[in-house]
Each structure stands twice: as C-alpha cells, then as structure tokens.
Enzyme design. Structure first.
Site, PDB file in Angstrom:
ATOM      1  N   ARG A  23       0.738  -1.214  -0.082  1.00  0.00           N
ATOM      2  CA  ARG A  23      -0.161   0.113  -0.036  1.00  0.00           C
ATOM      3  C   ARG A  23       0.677   1.370  -0.152  1.00  0.00           C
ATOM      4  NH1 ARG A  23      -3.457   1.239   4.922  1.00  0.00           N
ATOM      5  NH2 ARG A  23      -1.461   2.008   6.053  1.00  0.00           N
ATOM      6  N   SER A  73      -4.192   0.121  10.148  1.00  0.00           N
ATOM      7  CA  SER A  73      -5.688  -0.524   9.844  1.00  0.00           C
ATOM      8  C   SER A  73      -5.644  -1.825   9.147  1.00  0.00           C
ATOM      9  CB  SER A  73      -6.104   0.497   9.001  1.00  0.00           C
ATOM     10  OG  SER A  73      -5.436   0.857   7.757  1.00  0.00           O
ATOM     11  N   SER A 119      -6.266   7.013  19.663  1.00  0.00           N
ATOM     12  CA  SER A 119      -6.396   8.607  19.904  1.00  0.00           C
ATOM     13  C   SER A 119      -7.749   9.025  20.236  1.00  0.00           C
ATOM     14  CB  SER A 119      -6.276   9.266  18.357  1.00  0.00           C
ATOM     15  OG  SER A 119      -7.194   8.815  17.638  1.00  0.00           O
ATOM     16  N   GLY A 161      -1.340  16.650  24.844  1.00  0.00           N
ATOM     17  CA  GLY A 161      -0.790  15.506  25.644  1.00  0.00           C
ATOM     18  C   GLY A 161      -1.435  14.296  25.356  1.00  0.00           C
ATOM     19  N   ASP A 188       3.366   6.970  15.570  1.00  0.00           N
ATOM     20  CA  ASP A 188       4.114   5.810  15.547  1.00  0.00           C
ATOM     21  C   ASP A 188       5.362   5.955  16.478  1.00  0.00           C
ATOM     22  OD1 ASP A 188       2.342   4.220  13.583  1.00  0.00           O
ATOM     23  OD2 ASP A 188       3.321   5.537  12.086  1.00  0.00           O
TER      24      ASP A 188
END
Length: 250
Positions: A23, A73, A119, A161, A188
C-alpha cells in the site's frame, strides 16, 4: 522497496511475500495555507494463506520477544477480529501486546492487550460516544480495562498531551510545546519509544513520557524523515511528570 529501506536502516526483518503490491500513502503540504493533506490508498487484498503465514511468524517471533507491537488499519480481505487473533497468540506465549489501531480492528478486540493506544477520535469511535470531557474520556478508558480488553489504555490527545488509565489510576500528561511541523509518523514514534522504554525496564508512566518526547521530536522533521535521538532525549527532559487525577475530576 520497503524491505530494502528497512534493511538499509539496519533493522532486522522477516518478510512475508504477498501477491499484491504494498500500500502507498502520500502527504501534501499546502504552502499558501500551511495545511497538510494525507492520502492513504487502499492496500492489496491478503489471501487466507498469506494471513496464516503472518500469524505463524507472529507466533514464532512473540515466543522470544519482550513485547509485540501491532499497529495500523486492516487491509482488505483480513477479518475484523484479526487483532484479537494477534492478542490470543501473544496471550498464549505470555508476551505483552501493545496495540495501536482503529475502526473495526479496534472495536473487535475483546481481550489480551497489555497497552492499548487509541487517539481520542479512535476512542470515541470505539465506544460510540462523544466523550466531551476528560472525565468521560477516562471513564471510557477504564471501561475498556474493566471489560478485560486491555491492562492499560493510553489516549493520545495530540497537542493536548495524553491520558493514561491503569487499574485504579488516572494520569494526565502534558504535551511538549513544539512549533508545528509535519506530524507524519508522530503517533508511530510515540508507540515505538514507549516500547523502547518498557524494554529498558522503565515503568509505564516513564515510558509514556519518552513516547511523548519522540512524538514531539517528529514534528521537527520534514515529510517522512525520522526524528533524531538528541531531539528525543532533549524533549524527554522537558516532559513533566504526570498529574494524578482523582476520581470525579476532569
């Protein structure tokens, strides 16, 4: 090409050949507005045999590893419970799993994770709630722990943060103030540095501080360039100790 780049960086790798093409993704920085646009193309479909080879290699590698990190993903053709299968493998061999994923790959994980790092957007999608307040965000993270999904949940908040939930504890981490640059790879880098800290035997909250430093250091780099060790160590000194949040606060 990806395998060659990893090898040139001196990182040991075991490659699983697949029929499709790796990808691609690319980022565009618009100079007139300062905005950044990311384009992530759909990856190749993985066959059942290719998936089985991946799991076999994970099992073999996890057996002698301090930690397993799984991120990203899911590609087409891979079942939505793929990361649960990875978690089961790690649990079978007794190796802690650090997981950073989103979408169906996250919502179908039910157990066996050591550290889950969503997240705030991914946490909202996972629990199906807006989570407007810090208290609601911590509550959602602790619910995942209470359900047995993960032993700890680290919610990354970008420039605000991070929040760390562990059994019976909630901690807020401040971000390092850095002039905004390319955020490519910041998440990452955060996960990688946390894994490095844990592998050094550091406690989780110290490792999270190291991760925040690495994520901040990535903001100094153009495009997809990696951060430098001096920048990470410099920011690590600047990351404040976390603040303990009492129940009901936020």
């Amino acid at each position: 090409m990806v395998a060659d780049l990893v090898a040139q960086a001196g990182v040991p790798l075991q490659r699983i050949g697949i029929a499709g093409t790796t990808r691609e993704s690319f980022t565009v920085n618009e100079l007139s507005t300062g905005k950044q646009f990311r384009f992530v193309l759909q990856g190749p479909e993985l066959s059942d045999l290719e998936q089985a080879q991946c799991l076999d290699l994970v099992r073999a590698g996890a057996a002698g590893a301090q930690f397993v990190v799984a991120s990203g993903s899911l590609p087409p053709g891979v079942p939505s419970d793929w990361y649960q299968r990875i978690a089961d493998v790690c649990e079978d061999v007794g190796t802690p799993l650090i997981l950073d994923t989103s979408g169906g790959g996250l919502t179908h994980v039910k157990s066996g994770v050591f550290l889950l790092k969503p997240s705030i957007r991914e946490l909202r999608e996972c629990v199906g709630q807006e989570l407007r307040t810090e208290a609601e965000q911590f509550a959602a993270a602790h619910d995942l722990i209470g359900c047995g999904v993960s032993q700890a949940v680290l919610v990354s908040l970008g420039g605000d943060g991070a929040l760390l939930a562990t059994p019976g504890h909630s901690q807020r981490f401040s971000a390092v103030q850095v002039q905004a640059g390319s955020g490519v790879g910041a998440g990452d880098a955060m996960v990688a540095a946390i894994a490095v800290g844990l592998a050094r035997g550091w406690p989780l909250n110290k490792s999270v501080r190291f991760g925040i430093a690495a994520g901040a250091a990535m903001l100094l780099t153009p495009g997809t360039a990696t951060c430098t060790r001096p920048d990470v160590e410099r920011f690590f000194e600047a990351v404040a100790e976390p603040v303990d949040i009492a129940a009901g606060e936020g």
